[in-house]
Design a protein around this motif. Sequence first.
Motif, PDB file in Angstrom:
ATOM      1  N   ILE A  55     -35.443  48.032  91.829  1.00  0.00           N
ATOM      2  CA  ILE A  55     -36.180  47.747  93.054  1.00  0.00           C
ATOM      3  C   ILE A  55     -37.386  46.881  92.681  1.00  0.00           C
ATOM      4  O   ILE A  55     -37.615  46.590  91.513  1.00  0.00           O
ATOM      5  CB  ILE A  55     -36.675  49.043  93.742  1.00  0.00           C
ATOM      6  N   VAL A  71     -32.113  60.187  92.078  1.00  0.00           N
ATOM      7  CA  VAL A  71     -32.994  59.236  91.397  1.00  0.00           C
ATOM      8  C   VAL A  71     -33.753  59.947  90.272  1.00  0.00           C
ATOM      9  O   VAL A  71     -34.362  61.001  90.484  1.00  0.00           O
ATOM     10  CB  VAL A  71     -34.001  58.608  92.376  1.00  0.00           C
ATOM     11  N   ASP A  73     -36.559  58.777  87.532  1.00  0.00           N
ATOM     12  CA  ASP A  73     -37.434  57.668  87.167  1.00  0.00           C
ATOM     13  C   ASP A  73     -38.503  58.168  86.208  1.00  0.00           C
ATOM     14  O   ASP A  73     -39.497  58.780  86.614  1.00  0.00           O
ATOM     15  CB  ASP A  73     -38.087  57.089  88.432  1.00  0.00           C
ATOM     16  N   ALA A  76     -42.128  56.205  86.577  1.00  0.00           N
ATOM     17  CA  ALA A  76     -42.733  56.058  87.903  1.00  0.00           C
ATOM     18  C   ALA A  76     -44.246  56.229  87.866  1.00  0.00           C
ATOM     19  O   ALA A  76     -44.968  55.670  88.709  1.00  0.00           O
ATOM     20  CB  ALA A  76     -42.127  57.071  88.872  1.00  0.00           C
ATOM     21  N   ILE A  83     -43.251  55.579  95.264  1.00  0.00           N
ATOM     22  CA  ILE A  83     -42.224  54.537  95.270  1.00  0.00           C
ATOM     23  C   ILE A  83     -41.168  54.836  96.332  1.00  0.00           C
ATOM     24  O   ILE A  83     -40.701  55.967  96.455  1.00  0.00           O
ATOM     25  CB  ILE A  83     -41.556  54.421  93.888  1.00  0.00           C
ATOM     26  N   ASP A  84     -40.782  53.807  97.072  1.00  0.00           N
ATOM     27  CA  ASP A  84     -39.719  53.921  98.067  1.00  0.00           C
ATOM     28  C   ASP A  84     -38.409  53.440  97.432  1.00  0.00           C
ATOM     29  O   ASP A  84     -38.261  52.264  97.111  1.00  0.00           O
ATOM     30  CB  ASP A  84     -40.055  53.074  99.300  1.00  0.00           C
ATOM     31  N   TYR A  85     -37.459  54.355  97.247  1.00  0.00           N
ATOM     32  CA  TYR A  85     -36.212  54.029  96.571  1.00  0.00           C
ATOM     33  C   TYR A  85     -35.059  53.731  97.547  1.00  0.00           C
ATOM     34  O   TYR A  85     -33.900  53.653  97.112  1.00  0.00           O
ATOM     35  CB  TYR A  85     -35.781  55.187  95.665  1.00  0.00           C
ATOM     36  N   TYR A  88     -32.344  49.633  96.973  1.00  0.00           N
ATOM     37  CA  TYR A  88     -32.228  49.239  95.569  1.00  0.00           C
ATOM     38  C   TYR A  88     -30.859  48.635  95.309  1.00  0.00           C
ATOM     39  O   TYR A  88     -29.923  48.773  96.112  1.00  0.00           O
ATOM     40  CB  TYR A  88     -32.448  50.443  94.647  1.00  0.00           C
TER      41      TYR A  88
END
Length: 301
Positions: A55, A71, A73, A76, A83-85, A88
Amino acid sequence: MDIKTIQKALLECYTKELCVPNVSEDWTESNKCFGMSGITALIVQDYFGGKIGKIHVNGVSHYFNILNDQVVDLTASQFDSEIDYTDYEIMNRDLILTENTKQRYESLKKRLIKKLLTKVDERVHGCKSCGKLVEKFPNDATVYLGKNHDIVLVGEAPANNGWRKSHKLWCDVNGKVLPSGVILQRLFDIIDRNIFDTTFLESVKCYPLERKSLKTCSKNCKDIMLEQLKILNPKLVITLGKFPTRNLLDFKFNKFGDVVGKLYEVDGFKVLPIYHPSPISPKSYKGNLPVFMKLKEYMDQ
């Protein structure tokens, strides 16, 4: 070994030199994850599989993992905001591995493996399971790291005059190559490999004072051996002789010759048993020769 163990060890491995070059001047000890998302996602995929997602966060490319549709991460924390996932793309790892990224990834992976293996060795050093059955060695490293780990050799137990005291693989305390090493190199010539560049560990971690203790010590060390193999994550494990083979295979066999040269899958590893390369064994070279001829064909595919 779980994701939290990997995450903690990675944090201890990150350095400015591993950061994406064009932003490395902004890397700090207080934000170790900065510029590490790509190489971290690649390593997480090595150990846990899944997919790599990409992303953009504040206009910057950011990579993470998708494991079991969730998700994951590990970097992060480098960002101040959440964070907006939701939007992606799935990335092919080959597209991520540019020349620079590949160098940083391989460097990080080497540091991670050494870090994780050192933590295992600390436990081995403090282990008292075998008690008076074994002699502890002065150096704590129980894995010899070669140039790569795609093939890992597993021996039965340390020799009292071998590499754990000489610090040279397949060499005695005087630096002379042991007869077993000479024979094994002849076999490795068939697959165009050098035994001195090949990662090596033993089924037993300390020196058994009597050979009759091998069976007991192998059982006591099995979990340690499996953990070391999971850290190394090889494509192929070659077991040298009966004891390490019995310790790895999850079934019993009557004759060792029945399993030599056959490929097995154990705990996600491909395991190839061979006769021990000791010159004492009449099959150390001739018995293994057809195995390595087949292995060469397998590797050339």
